[in-house]
Enzyme design. Structure first.
Site, PDB file in Angstrom:
ATOM      1  N   HIS A  26      -7.644   9.535  -2.241  1.00  0.00           N
ATOM      2  CA  HIS A  26      -7.128   9.627  -0.428  1.00  0.00           C
ATOM      3  C   HIS A  26      -8.221   9.910   0.484  1.00  0.00           C
ATOM      4  O   HIS A  26      -8.122   9.424   1.485  1.00  0.00           O
ATOM      5  CB  HIS A  26      -5.872  10.082  -0.746  1.00  0.00           C
ATOM      6  N   ASP A  73       0.943  -1.216  -0.082  1.00  0.00           N
ATOM      7  CA  ASP A  73      -0.071  -0.073  -0.014  1.00  0.00           C
ATOM      8  C   ASP A  73       0.769   1.392  -0.011  1.00  0.00           C
ATOM      9  O   ASP A  73       1.574   1.448   1.044  1.00  0.00           O
ATOM     10  CB  ASP A  73      -0.917  -0.030   1.183  1.00  0.00           C
ATOM     11  N   LYS A  92      -2.796   6.138  -4.215  1.00  0.00           N
ATOM     12  CA  LYS A  92      -3.926   6.805  -3.896  1.00  0.00           C
ATOM     13  C   LYS A  92      -3.650   8.235  -4.587  1.00  0.00           C
ATOM     14  O   LYS A  92      -2.485   8.739  -4.637  1.00  0.00           O
ATOM     15  CB  LYS A  92      -4.070   7.071  -2.477  1.00  0.00           C
TER      16      LYS A  92
HETATM   17  N1  LIG Z   1      -5.837   6.023   3.385  1.00  0.00           N
HETATM   18  C1  LIG Z   1      -5.340   6.933   4.466  1.00  0.00           C
HETATM   19  O1  LIG Z   1      -5.640   8.075   4.429  1.00  0.00           O
HETATM   20  C2  LIG Z   1      -4.166   6.316   5.375  1.00  0.00           C
HETATM   21  C3  LIG Z   1      -3.991   7.035   6.677  1.00  0.00           C
HETATM   22  C4  LIG Z   1      -2.952   6.246   7.325  1.00  0.00           C
HETATM   23  C5  LIG Z   1      -2.288   5.072   7.059  1.00  0.00           C
HETATM   24  N2  LIG Z   1      -2.450   4.525   5.640  1.00  0.00           N
HETATM   25  C6  LIG Z   1      -1.927   3.148   5.485  1.00  0.00           C
HETATM   26  O2  LIG Z   1      -2.221   2.529   6.552  1.00  0.00           O
HETATM   27  C7  LIG Z   1      -0.731   1.879   6.749  1.00  0.00           C
HETATM   28  C8  LIG Z   1      -0.601   1.334   8.169  1.00  0.00           C
HETATM   29  O3  LIG Z   1      -0.864   2.544   9.172  1.00  0.00           O
HETATM   30  P1  LIG Z   1       0.021   3.504  10.173  1.00  0.00           P
HETATM   31  O4  LIG Z   1       1.229   3.599   9.096  1.00  0.00           O
HETATM   32  O5  LIG Z   1      -0.560   4.738  10.455  1.00  0.00           O
HETATM   33  O6  LIG Z   1       0.279   2.644  11.300  1.00  0.00           O
HETATM   34  P2  LIG Z   1       0.127   1.051  11.825  1.00  0.00           P
HETATM   35  O7  LIG Z   1       0.375   0.068  10.911  1.00  0.00           O
HETATM   36  O8  LIG Z   1      -0.987   1.254  12.561  1.00  0.00           O
HETATM   37  O9  LIG Z   1       1.764   1.094  12.817  1.00  0.00           O
HETATM   38  C9  LIG Z   1       2.626   1.502  12.472  1.00  0.00           C
HETATM   39  C10 LIG Z   1       3.711   1.923  13.805  1.00  0.00           C
HETATM   40  O10 LIG Z   1       3.744   0.586  14.508  1.00  0.00           O
HETATM   41  C11 LIG Z   1       5.101   0.054  14.654  1.00  0.00           C
HETATM   42  N3  LIG Z   1       5.051  -1.395  14.344  1.00  0.00           N
HETATM   43  C12 LIG Z   1       4.652  -2.196  13.517  1.00  0.00           C
HETATM   44  N4  LIG Z   1       4.435  -3.429  13.822  1.00  0.00           N
HETATM   45  C13 LIG Z   1       4.891  -3.620  15.096  1.00  0.00           C
HETATM   46  C14 LIG Z   1       5.113  -4.784  16.018  1.00  0.00           C
HETATM   47  N5  LIG Z   1       4.817  -5.893  15.494  1.00  0.00           N
HETATM   48  N6  LIG Z   1       5.503  -4.493  17.146  1.00  0.00           N
HETATM   49  C15 LIG Z   1       5.735  -3.024  17.657  1.00  0.00           C
HETATM   50  N7  LIG Z   1       5.656  -2.001  16.774  1.00  0.00           N
HETATM   51  C16 LIG Z   1       5.287  -2.301  15.524  1.00  0.00           C
HETATM   52  C17 LIG Z   1       5.840   0.393  13.546  1.00  0.00           C
HETATM   53  O11 LIG Z   1       7.124   0.758  13.664  1.00  0.00           O
HETATM   54  P3  LIG Z   1       8.514   0.905  12.620  1.00  0.00           P
HETATM   55  O12 LIG Z   1       7.790   1.242  11.199  1.00  0.00           O
HETATM   56  O13 LIG Z   1       9.474   1.872  13.245  1.00  0.00           O
HETATM   57  O14 LIG Z   1       9.001  -0.326  12.640  1.00  0.00           O
HETATM   58  C18 LIG Z   1       5.135   1.985  13.286  1.00  0.00           C
HETATM   59  O15 LIG Z   1       5.590   2.705  14.061  1.00  0.00           O
HETATM   60  C19 LIG Z   1       0.216   3.150   6.366  1.00  0.00           C
HETATM   61  O16 LIG Z   1       1.234   2.876   6.235  1.00  0.00           O
HETATM   62  C20 LIG Z   1      -0.564   3.695   5.034  1.00  0.00           C
HETATM   63  O17 LIG Z   1      -0.087   2.584   3.998  1.00  0.00           O
HETATM   64  C21 LIG Z   1      -3.578   5.024   5.020  1.00  0.00           C
END
Ligand SMILES: NC(=O)c1ccc[n+]([C@@H]2O[C@H](COP(=O)([O-])OP(=O)(O)OC[C@H]3O[C@@H](n4cnc5c(N)ncnc54)[C@H](OP(=O)(O)O)[C@@H]3O)[C@@H](O)[C@H]2O)c1
Ligand SMILES: *[C@@H]1O[C@H](CO)[C@@H](O)[C@H](O)[C@H]1NC(C)=O
Length: 279
Positions: free
Chosen positions: A129, A62, A96
């Protein structure tokens, strides 16, 4: 020895990815239920994260125009294709279009830019998005890309019921996916039910609450019963709701951990407890 090593690697890759369930979109394409998120991941670290994820067995990535990382994501993908880890057609790529100041024509241009950056001939899924500015008009640019076969499925992100209703008034191609923020303290039951009713698949983004769920005591204690981490419980909860989920990490250990969610099941009580968690 070398041949044997390659063979076992190939088998591991085959059998890990074979275990990942997918959701069939109304367009007929299968979308793997887990994908690697890449927001706030840039440069070398995102290129390496994509390479690690594909080696571990992820077949869904993604990204987004606004993340500014499509070039490195594409490089990671192509390096693994060249290595024989996977073929393009085995992979599901979502990007997106950024809606601010966008319109039908600019959206199509943005998609062509993404194709170039990612160095692919088609995208699996492109989303609007956010429901900003004239998003119904921007969505028509996605329809143009769909009709030109640049994109296999199109969809929306951060759309609640009123936004969905608005876009459907002018849409000729129904959105295949709505990607919204879902984690244990934000279960989004209403929007998920509305999308299900319309035949729109749902992706839960930020499944770990952008990291804020990791230390949650409820998730940690449920995890302990299954020898799993809080992150794995939060991700598994989305899988069991038939959602698609896209945890992000740039750390190989976490990328692997977040993928190891297909060898346990939450009980009905555990699911209920998580559904009722409050922020
Ligand atoms: N459509 C939208 O508007 C939108 C908005 C937000 C996000 N997204 C998508 O959704 C994805 C995921 O959401 P997100 O990036 O907000 O965050 P998330 O996946 O909810 O959390 C990511 C965070 O958790 C940490 N982490 C991941 N796996 C872990 C584990 N097993 N143990 C401990 N810590 C862990 C990561 O650390 P490290 O990376 O430092 O290792 C990072 O700091 C985004 O990357 C993006 O592709 C889309
Ligand atoms: C772009 O893709 C082609 C194959 O489709 C590949 O040969 C080439 O190396 C890729 N370029 C980059 C920069 O990854």
């Amino acid at each position: 020895m070398r041949v044997l090593g390659l063979l076992s690697l190939a088998m591991a890759v085959c059998c890990i990815s074979a275990k990942v369930p997918s959701i069939k979109l109304y367009t007929g394409y299968e979308m793997p239920q887990i994908g690697l998120g890449t927001w706030q991941a840039k440069g070398d670290s995102v290129r390496q994260a994509v390479k690690d994820a594909l080696e571990i067995g992820y077949r869904h990535i993604d990204t987004a125009f606004i993340y500014g990382n499509e070039k490195e994501v594409g490089e990671g993908i192509h390096q693994q294709i060249q290595k024989g880890v996977l073929k393009r057609e085995d992979l599901f790529i979502t990007t997106k279009v950024w809606p601010d100041g966008c319109n039908r024509q600019k959206a199509l241009e943005m998609i062509k830019h993404s194709l170039k950056e990612l160095n692919v001939t088609y995208l699996d899924l492109v989303l609007v998005h956010f429901p900003h500015d004239d998003y119904a008009n921007t969505y028509q640019g996605l329809e143009d890309a769909y009709n030109q076969k640049l994109v296999r499925s199109i969809g929306i992100s951060n759309f609640m019921k009123s936004h969905i209703d608005h876009v459907l008034k002018t849409a000729k191609v129904k959105p295949a996916v709505n990607q919204i923020n879902i984690h244990p303290t934000l279960n989004q039951d209403e929007t998920v039910a509305y999308c299900n009713k319309l035949g729109i698949a749902v992706t839960g983004y930020s499944p770990l609450g952008t990291g804020s769920m990791i230390k949650d005591p409820t998730l940690t204690s449920i995890g302990a019963k299954h020898h799993k981490s809080s992150a794995q419980v939060a991700i598994r909860w989305q899988i069991e709701r038939n959602l698609i989920t896209i945890p992000k990490s740039v750390n190989k250990k976490y990328i692997k951990e977040d993928f190891e969610v297909f060898d346990f099941k939450l009980t009905a009580d555990e699911i209920k407890t998580i559904n009722n968690m409050k922020a």
